[in-house]
Motif scaffolding. Structure first.
Motif, mmCIF file in Angstrom:
data_model
loop_
_atom_site.group_PDB
_atom_site.id
_atom_site.type_symbol
_atom_site.label_atom_id
_atom_site.label_comp_id
_atom_site.label_asym_id
_atom_site.label_seq_id
_atom_site.Cartn_x
_atom_site.Cartn_y
_atom_site.Cartn_z
ATOM 1 N N GLN A 150 0.199 1.669 -23.281
ATOM 2 C CA GLN A 150 0.812 0.484 -23.869
ATOM 3 C C GLN A 150 1.167 -0.562 -22.809
ATOM 4 O OE1 GLN A 150 1.905 3.468 -23.184
ATOM 5 N NE2 GLN A 150 3.939 3.843 -23.989
ATOM 6 N N TRP A 151 1.030 -0.206 -21.541
ATOM 7 C CA TRP A 151 1.423 -1.089 -20.449
ATOM 8 C C TRP A 151 0.243 -1.472 -19.551
ATOM 9 C CZ3 TRP A 151 4.962 0.288 -15.774
ATOM 10 C CH2 TRP A 151 5.663 -0.839 -15.353
ATOM 11 N N MET A 152 -0.753 -0.586 -19.487
ATOM 12 C CA MET A 152 -1.888 -0.791 -18.585
ATOM 13 C C MET A 152 -3.127 -0.180 -19.216
ATOM 14 S SD MET A 152 -2.249 0.769 -14.741
ATOM 15 C CE MET A 152 -1.833 -0.674 -13.792
ATOM 16 N N SER A 153 -4.256 -0.843 -19.066
ATOM 17 C CA SER A 153 -5.496 -0.323 -19.654
ATOM 18 C C SER A 153 -5.926 0.960 -18.941
ATOM 19 C CB SER A 153 -6.611 -1.368 -19.562
ATOM 20 O OG SER A 153 -7.093 -1.447 -18.227
ATOM 21 N N ASP A 154 -6.688 1.763 -19.652
ATOM 22 C CA ASP A 154 -7.209 3.003 -19.068
ATOM 23 C C ASP A 154 -8.074 2.706 -17.845
ATOM 24 O OD1 ASP A 154 -5.922 4.383 -21.082
ATOM 25 O OD2 ASP A 154 -7.747 4.752 -22.244
ATOM 26 N N ASP A 155 -8.891 1.655 -17.919
ATOM 27 C CA ASP A 155 -9.747 1.299 -16.777
ATOM 28 C C ASP A 155 -8.916 0.940 -15.551
ATOM 29 O OD1 ASP A 155 -12.065 1.778 -18.180
ATOM 30 O OD2 ASP A 155 -12.370 -0.331 -18.727
ATOM 31 N N ASN A 156 -7.849 0.173 -15.747
ATOM 32 C CA ASN A 156 -6.997 -0.192 -14.613
ATOM 33 C C ASN A 156 -6.269 1.022 -14.052
ATOM 34 O OD1 ASN A 156 -7.693 -2.921 -14.512
ATOM 35 N ND2 ASN A 156 -6.167 -3.461 -16.049
ATOM 36 N N TRP A 157 -5.840 1.940 -14.934
ATOM 37 C CA TRP A 157 -5.205 3.168 -14.455
ATOM 38 C C TRP A 157 -6.207 3.975 -13.619
ATOM 39 C CZ3 TRP A 157 -0.403 4.998 -14.073
ATOM 40 C CH2 TRP A 157 -0.227 6.360 -13.793
ATOM 41 N N TRP A 217 1.124 -5.270 -5.466
ATOM 42 C CA TRP A 217 1.965 -5.804 -6.538
ATOM 43 C C TRP A 217 1.349 -7.069 -7.135
ATOM 44 C CZ3 TRP A 217 4.867 -10.458 -6.389
ATOM 45 C CH2 TRP A 217 5.618 -10.672 -7.542
ATOM 46 N N GLU A 218 0.843 -7.955 -6.286
ATOM 47 C CA GLU A 218 0.214 -9.187 -6.783
ATOM 48 C C GLU A 218 -0.982 -8.883 -7.675
ATOM 49 O OE1 GLU A 218 -0.469 -11.181 -3.063
ATOM 50 O OE2 GLU A 218 1.536 -12.092 -3.063
ATOM 51 N N ARG A 219 -1.731 -7.827 -7.356
ATOM 52 C CA ARG A 219 -2.861 -7.424 -8.197
ATOM 53 C C ARG A 219 -2.361 -6.879 -9.531
ATOM 54 N NH1 ARG A 219 -3.544 -9.821 -4.944
ATOM 55 N NH2 ARG A 219 -5.225 -10.466 -3.669
ATOM 56 N N LEU A 220 -1.291 -6.085 -9.502
ATOM 57 C CA LEU A 220 -0.739 -5.536 -10.739
ATOM 58 C C LEU A 220 -0.259 -6.654 -11.664
ATOM 59 C CD1 LEU A 220 1.281 -2.495 -9.326
ATOM 60 C CD2 LEU A 220 -0.881 -2.414 -10.604
ATOM 61 N N VAL A 221 0.335 -7.674 -11.093
ATOM 62 C CA VAL A 221 0.815 -8.805 -11.879
ATOM 63 C C VAL A 221 -0.342 -9.437 -12.654
ATOM 64 C CG1 VAL A 221 1.724 -11.171 -11.682
ATOM 65 C CG2 VAL A 221 2.839 -9.293 -10.451
ATOM 66 N N GLN A 222 -1.520 -9.440 -12.063
ATOM 67 C CA GLN A 222 -2.688 -10.051 -12.701
ATOM 68 C C GLN A 222 -3.283 -9.205 -13.824
ATOM 69 O OE1 GLN A 222 -5.461 -10.819 -9.526
ATOM 70 N NE2 GLN A 222 -4.100 -12.251 -8.496
ATOM 71 N N ILE A 223 -3.081 -7.896 -13.776
ATOM 72 C CA ILE A 223 -3.779 -7.025 -14.730
ATOM 73 C C ILE A 223 -2.884 -6.373 -15.768
ATOM 74 C CG2 ILE A 223 -5.647 -6.523 -13.105
ATOM 75 C CD1 ILE A 223 -4.307 -3.739 -12.685
ATOM 76 N N MET A 224 -1.570 -6.511 -15.629
ATOM 77 C CA MET A 224 -0.656 -5.798 -16.528
ATOM 78 C C MET A 224 0.041 -6.723 -17.506
ATOM 79 S SD MET A 224 1.179 -3.095 -13.955
ATOM 80 C CE MET A 224 2.004 -2.231 -15.284
ATOM 81 N N GLU A 225 0.324 -6.162 -18.663
ATOM 82 C CA GLU A 225 1.186 -6.812 -19.638
ATOM 83 C C GLU A 225 2.622 -6.545 -19.199
ATOM 84 O OE1 GLU A 225 1.932 -8.991 -22.997
ATOM 85 O OE2 GLU A 225 -0.079 -8.395 -22.373
ATOM 86 N N ASP A 226 3.424 -7.574 -19.063
ATOM 87 C CA ASP A 226 4.818 -7.440 -18.627
ATOM 88 C C ASP A 226 4.919 -6.613 -17.332
ATOM 89 O OD1 ASP A 226 7.583 -7.735 -18.647
ATOM 90 O OD2 ASP A 226 7.883 -6.006 -19.967
ATOM 91 N N PRO A 227 4.284 -7.092 -16.257
ATOM 92 C CA PRO A 227 4.245 -6.324 -15.004
ATOM 93 C C PRO A 227 5.637 -6.150 -14.390
ATOM 94 C CG PRO A 227 3.540 -8.565 -14.608
ATOM 95 C CD PRO A 227 3.708 -8.426 -16.107
ATOM 96 N N PRO A 228 5.770 -5.164 -13.509
ATOM 97 C CA PRO A 228 7.066 -4.980 -12.842
ATOM 98 C C PRO A 228 7.349 -6.150 -11.907
ATOM 99 C CG PRO A 228 5.417 -3.571 -11.839
ATOM 100 C CD PRO A 228 4.761 -4.221 -13.030
ATOM 101 N N SER A 229 8.622 -6.407 -11.710
ATOM 102 C CA SER A 229 8.993 -7.388 -10.689
ATOM 103 C C SER A 229 8.693 -6.767 -9.325
ATOM 104 C CB SER A 229 10.481 -7.730 -10.790
ATOM 105 O OG SER A 229 11.270 -6.603 -10.415
ATOM 106 N N LYS A 230 8.661 -7.584 -8.305
ATOM 107 C CA LYS A 230 8.454 -7.073 -6.940
ATOM 108 C C LYS A 230 9.545 -6.065 -6.598
ATOM 109 C CE LYS A 230 8.726 -8.461 -2.177
ATOM 110 N NZ LYS A 230 9.417 -9.406 -1.347
#
Length: 191
Positions: free
Chosen positions: A43-50, A122-135
């Protein structure tokens, strides 16, 4: 609890044999990541990104921790989340001035490289995640994972995994001991 020296952790009141089991936990009582594991956060990250995080157990564990922390009282790990430190003083959190005070060029370079690398992740995660974590959340998760994770041996049939086991993480802070967790088929627990 606190030891007589005021340190949080576990204190043995009697000698412990090298092969003696002092903590056992079923698989669903630990936070775990393993090569080829199924995405626990669809629900937070796609299977491919995981799957792209293969080999980055610390990032995967950090994300699991952040997810559980965000769940708050709904998390099955809520009691564990409450006892994890809110802040860390590792080089990951050092300011430029604090890094300069290390006065060891290799250590300074290593600290700066870690900070730059994990900022990049972290910058990459921000680009690929829904509601990414803050730094801040991400670095907190990395610090927790880096200081409380065990490698677990699943035997010859499966790759090793990285686990965070409430209670067991208190026994890994003495350089004279080498605590380890292994999977026990007979009891279906980590011990």
């Amino acid at each position: 609890g606190e030891t007589p020296a005021g340190i949080r952790g576990a204190l043995a009141l009697k000698d412990i044999r090298e092969d003696e089991v002092i903590v056992a936990a079923p698989k669903d009582a630990v936070l775990m990541t393993q090569e080829g594991d199924k995405n626990p956060l669809p629900q937070w990250m796609s299977d491919d990104n995981w799957d792209d995080l293969k080999g980055f157990w610390n990032v995967k564990m950090a994300l699991r921790l952040i997810w559980e922390r965000r769940l708050g009282e709904k998390s099955r790990f809520r009691a564990y989340m409450r006892v994890l430190p809110e802040e860390y003083s590792t080089t990951l959190f050092f300011t430029a001035e604090e890094i300069d005070q290390l006065q060891c060029p290799q250590l300074m370079e290593c600290a700066l490289d870690d900070q730059k690398y994990f900022l990049w992740v972290w910058e990459r995660l921000v680009q690929i995640m829904e509601d990414p974590p803050s730094k801040e959340e991400f670095f907190w998760g990395l610090a927790c994972a880096g200081s409380r994770t065990f490698t677990a041996d699943f035997g010859p049939q499966e790759p090793n995994g990285e686990i965070m086991c409430p209670i067991a993480d208190m026994v890994n802070h003495n350089e004279r001991s080498a605590p380890a967790m292994r999977w026990c088929e007979d009891t279906q627990t980590f011990e």
